[in-house]
Design a protein around this motif. Structure first.
Motif, short mmCIF file in Angstrom:
data_model
loop_
_atom_site.label_atom_id
_atom_site.label_comp_id
_atom_site.label_asym_id
_atom_site.label_seq_id
_atom_site.Cartn_x
_atom_site.Cartn_y
_atom_site.Cartn_z
N PHE A 270 -41.63 -18.35 37.22
CA PHE A 270 -41.74 -19.87 36.70
C PHE A 270 -42.17 -19.95 35.13
CE2 PHE A 270 -42.98 -24.10 36.45
CZ PHE A 270 -41.93 -24.86 37.07
N PRO A 271 -43.27 -19.16 34.76
CA PRO A 271 -43.78 -19.50 33.47
C PRO A 271 -42.72 -18.91 32.49
CG PRO A 271 -45.59 -18.51 34.83
CD PRO A 271 -44.33 -18.63 35.72
N VAL A 272 -42.02 -17.77 32.92
CA VAL A 272 -41.10 -17.27 32.05
C VAL A 272 -40.02 -18.32 31.80
CG1 VAL A 272 -39.29 -15.30 31.85
CG2 VAL A 272 -41.78 -14.96 32.36
N LEU A 273 -39.45 -18.80 32.87
CA LEU A 273 -38.17 -19.76 32.83
C LEU A 273 -38.76 -20.92 32.10
CD1 LEU A 273 -37.18 -19.63 36.68
CD2 LEU A 273 -36.12 -18.37 34.70
N VAL A 274 -39.92 -21.27 32.08
CA VAL A 274 -40.14 -22.71 31.36
C VAL A 274 -40.10 -22.21 29.78
CG1 VAL A 274 -41.97 -24.16 30.75
CG2 VAL A 274 -41.48 -23.74 33.18
N ALA A 275 -40.67 -21.05 29.44
CA ALA A 275 -40.74 -20.58 28.12
C ALA A 275 -39.30 -20.23 27.61
CB ALA A 275 -41.64 -19.43 28.08
N LEU A 276 -38.53 -19.76 28.43
CA LEU A 276 -37.19 -19.57 28.01
C LEU A 276 -36.53 -20.99 27.64
CD1 LEU A 276 -36.08 -16.83 30.62
CD2 LEU A 276 -36.48 -16.40 27.93
N ASP A 277 -36.80 -21.84 28.12
CA ASP A 277 -36.18 -23.13 27.89
C ASP A 277 -36.84 -23.85 26.76
OD1 ASP A 277 -33.87 -23.52 29.76
OD2 ASP A 277 -34.89 -24.54 30.92
N SER A 278 -37.64 -23.32 26.11
CA SER A 278 -38.49 -23.87 24.83
C SER A 278 -37.71 -23.10 23.55
CB SER A 278 -39.87 -23.24 24.89
OG SER A 278 -40.20 -22.22 24.56
N PRO A 279 -38.22 -23.91 22.37
CA PRO A 279 -37.49 -23.33 21.20
C PRO A 279 -37.91 -21.76 20.86
CG PRO A 279 -38.74 -25.30 20.80
CD PRO A 279 -38.96 -25.06 22.27
N VAL A 280 -38.82 -21.30 21.69
CA VAL A 280 -39.15 -19.74 21.32
C VAL A 280 -38.37 -18.88 22.18
CG1 VAL A 280 -41.62 -20.38 20.59
CG2 VAL A 280 -41.36 -19.71 22.97
N GLY A 281 -37.54 -19.53 23.10
CA GLY A 281 -36.67 -18.68 24.04
C GLY A 281 -36.23 -17.45 23.45
N GLY A 282 -35.49 -17.53 22.45
CA GLY A 282 -34.82 -16.48 21.72
C GLY A 282 -35.94 -15.16 21.46
N ARG A 283 -36.87 -15.63 20.89
CA ARG A 283 -37.94 -14.62 20.82
C ARG A 283 -38.31 -14.07 21.89
NH1 ARG A 283 -42.19 -17.82 17.49
NH2 ARG A 283 -43.49 -16.07 17.96
N LEU A 284 -38.61 -14.94 23.00
CA LEU A 284 -39.17 -14.06 24.26
C LEU A 284 -38.06 -13.37 24.96
CD1 LEU A 284 -41.28 -14.09 26.34
CD2 LEU A 284 -40.35 -16.36 27.46
N VAL A 285 -36.89 -13.51 24.77
CA VAL A 285 -35.92 -12.41 25.25
C VAL A 285 -35.96 -11.37 24.86
CG1 VAL A 285 -33.23 -12.14 25.63
CG2 VAL A 285 -34.21 -14.42 25.91
N ALA A 286 -36.03 -11.26 23.16
CA ALA A 286 -36.08 -9.94 22.55
C ALA A 286 -37.46 -9.26 23.04
CB ALA A 286 -36.20 -10.36 20.85
N LEU A 287 -38.49 -9.98 23.12
CA LEU A 287 -39.73 -9.05 23.73
C LEU A 287 -39.73 -8.74 24.99
CD1 LEU A 287 -42.59 -11.55 22.28
CD2 LEU A 287 -42.38 -9.06 21.73
N LEU A 288 -39.08 -9.43 26.00
CA LEU A 288 -38.80 -9.12 27.38
C LEU A 288 -37.87 -7.91 27.34
CD1 LEU A 288 -38.76 -12.33 29.01
CD2 LEU A 288 -40.64 -10.80 29.23
N GLU A 289 -36.78 -8.06 26.55
CA GLU A 289 -35.93 -6.85 26.65
C GLU A 289 -36.32 -5.59 26.03
OE1 GLU A 289 -32.50 -6.46 27.71
OE2 GLU A 289 -32.72 -8.59 28.56
N ALA A 290 -37.18 -5.62 24.94
CA ALA A 290 -37.75 -4.58 24.42
C ALA A 290 -38.81 -3.84 25.44
CB ALA A 290 -38.35 -5.02 23.26
N GLY A 291 -39.39 -4.90 25.87
CA GLY A 291 -40.36 -4.41 27.04
C GLY A 291 -41.48 -3.53 26.75
N ASP A 292 -42.00 -3.42 25.26
CA ASP A 292 -42.95 -2.72 24.81
C ASP A 292 -44.01 -3.42 24.52
OD1 ASP A 292 -41.82 -3.62 22.81
OD2 ASP A 292 -41.54 -1.78 21.70
N ALA A 293 -43.93 -4.76 24.60
CA ALA A 293 -45.04 -5.59 24.16
C ALA A 293 -45.41 -6.68 25.00
CB ALA A 293 -44.85 -5.94 22.77
N PRO A 294 -45.78 -6.34 26.37
CA PRO A 294 -45.92 -7.49 27.44
C PRO A 294 -47.09 -8.50 26.93
CG PRO A 294 -46.69 -5.57 28.38
CD PRO A 294 -46.01 -5.10 26.99
N GLY A 295 -47.92 -8.04 26.09
CA GLY A 295 -49.09 -8.76 25.82
C GLY A 295 -48.65 -9.85 24.85
N ALA A 296 -47.82 -9.55 23.96
CA ALA A 296 -47.12 -10.43 23.10
C ALA A 296 -46.38 -11.68 23.90
CB ALA A 296 -46.43 -9.80 21.76
N ALA A 297 -45.61 -10.93 24.64
CA ALA A 297 -44.84 -12.00 25.50
C ALA A 297 -45.68 -12.68 26.22
CB ALA A 297 -44.05 -11.08 26.37
N ALA A 298 -46.81 -12.25 26.89
CA ALA A 298 -47.68 -13.41 27.77
C ALA A 298 -48.07 -14.40 26.73
CB ALA A 298 -48.76 -12.45 28.33
#
Lengths: 350, 350
Positions: A270-298
């Motif tokens: 749920f928190p991820v889905l909400v953030a994906l629908d926000s203006p930072v959604g694109g940046r979040l996708v990049a972080l989640l896809e890269a998978g190497d910085a979960p702290g930054a994603a959080a």
């Protein structure tokens, strides 16, 4: 529904009345255990062993052990459902046995589908006994649950309630499996309302069924039965969302899960889905896809309001639970125990 | 229950009244199809597609097709069960839908357990859609079957009958899976009476349940319901044994199976078990273990009396079927159709 993750709130405080809740769970578990053992004892011995292993009663091979089983939330809800209807606890036992069997069946099969190799810190049944046997053991528990309820007076109505919950469980699991294949963004993305439906189906339906079945077998009025079903469904959604928050920001020493585990596994929580629908959604996708910085994603999810929105959503469902409970007459002692249990499962002051 | 293997007797003659049996099967299939489609249409679309694929209604992806589904023996038994009780055919439709759903559920899960990659000349569901989805689709069909029956008047008793058959199905599959691990000879060997129990549980229980449920929903007396259950159970054993004989000595052009396939797969079939218990048992084990001379093994089994004993055993169960049918009052027209169907499934003159 894991246990460790429930021991504290997202902010780390102790639960409201954990001792009360544990007392309720222990009482119900002790009450239901003989009937559950008797039912499992009627299974084919090999299947019965897999069932007993799942419940934490034995090791592979059948040697007795007291491994951590589930908390027994569903059986407790069934027993309390009977008691809030003014019936003795034993009136809810058949419902308690049926819902515990169905819950265990769904864990056995879900672990296969999700490829989860561990369950309650032991190998999952499919890892310990093989995929085919685990499929079969699940089927056996399912059949036994139906048989148990059908043997009750008023069994047809009870079986209808159970099969509706089973239908929801399957529907929720199907959608959840399909979520993993869907894109993070765009028209095919998973929306928060779809998430809510899956949480209700996968978690809420059987919790609601447990309380409703117990009440129905305890002779409750249809409004009370319906209210308890509603309680369980919204409890399930709230629980799942709180679990998502703990899965990102929870203390791994408390949750027993690796830090940021849900982000590493790219779960569409749920928190991820909400953030994906926000203006930072694109940046979040990049972080989640890269998978190497979960702290930054959080951090990004929290900045985007995902954590706050999740907690607000959980609170909304807890309010529905409170309203549903307030709207029907319930036996006072049992209702207090039910509230203690619900409060333990999802912090009331989040 | 395969179809091609049933088209002729072990000795290659044409069946008694195949045209009559096909007419009955076609009539019942046409009668049940709308209700079955409606039930499947209530499933999650993805699950519904897997179900439709299993029934031979569509390809992977959902494109409509008319692939060979099952013959629909169970749905026909349910409809005829209602009719022999003097009720209209439609009285048996809910039972027919439930048993077809349960049968399909069991095929989906059994193919996973047995590692069978093909079903009715197409990839099995687990091969076409994946193991997890096939587990889930089976669960959904199981739940739908229970829901369908529980919605009927008198549903609790019907659900009890169905869940007893489900318990037998699971028990039979468990024993069958364990058979493969047991030795050919010695005290741990599989005995013919264990084989009979497995055939009754795996094949007979659902056939009996089909006819009994149809009769019960058609308002039959308890003796008639019990007699039809007995008919189905012994039919299942006879069918399975004849199938074993065809699996060793059947004409592959008719059975659609490779010659001596069951011997190559080292199946513990009835003729093999009988021969293993004879003085040539040791030689037979050597041949089966070597696996390179199935023709010689077939000859040895026949010399040891395995084939004759199997046919005698099948005849014994067909006699039980005849006695059970003769002992209760049945509507004449429907009883003739039922006899035609039974005769088609297992030659009456073997």
């Amino acid at each position: 529904m894991e246990t460790a993750r429930q021991a504290t709130s997202p902010h780390g405080e102790r639960q409201g009345h954990p001792a009360d809740a544990h007392r309720v769970l222990d009482r119900c578990r002790a009450l239901v255990r003989p009937a559950l053992s008797e039912a499992v004892g009627r299974l084919h011995p090999w299947i019965g062993e897999m069932a007993a292993y799942s419940f934490g009663w034995c090791e592979v091979g059948g040697a007795p052990v007291a491994a951590p089983g589930g908390k027994g939330v569903r059986q407790a809800l069934a027993v309390l459902g009977a008691e809030v209807a003014g019936a003795p606890a034993r009136a809810g036992v058949a419902a308690a046995v049926a819902v515990e069997l169905v819950h265990t069946f769904s864990l056995l099969h879900d672990d296969i589908m999700d490829g989860d190799a561990d369950r309650r810190r032991r190998p999952a049944v499919w890892k310990a006994y093989g995929t085919g046997p685990a499929v079969l053991a699940g089927d056996a528990l399912f059949a036994l649950a139906v048989e148990t309820l059908a043997a009750q007076p008023g069994g047809a109505e009870a079986v209808r309630t159970l099969s509706a919950a089973l239908g929801d469980l399957v529907r929720g699991q199907a959608d959840d499996l399909l979520f993993t294949e869907r894109p993070w963004t765009g028209p095919e993305r998973v929306r928060p309302d779809e998430y809510r439906a899956v949480a209700e189906h996968k978690t809420g339906a059987l919790l609601g069924c447990a309380a409703a079945l117990g009440a129905a077998l305890g002779g409750a009025a249809p409004e009370t039965v319906a209210a308890l079903d509603r309680v369980g469904r919204h409890l399930g959604i709230a629980f799942q969302i709180v679990d998502d928050v703990l899965g990102i920001w929870g203390d791994p020493r408390v949750t027993g899960k690796p830090v940021h585990g849900d982000l590493r596994e790219r779960k569409k929580t749920f928190p991820v889905l909400v953030a994906l629908d926000s203006p930072v959604g694109g940046r979040l996708v990049a972080l989640l896809e890269a998978g190497d910085a979960p702290g930054a994603a959080a951090e990004l999810i929290e900045q985007a309001g995902g954590r706050a929105a999740a907690m607000a959503e959980a609170r909304r469902h807890i309010a529905v639970v409170d309203t549903a409970l307030a709207g029907v007459p319930l036996g006072a002692g049992a209702a207090a125990e039910l509230r203690a249990l619900l409060g333990f499962l999802v912090r009331r002051d989040i």
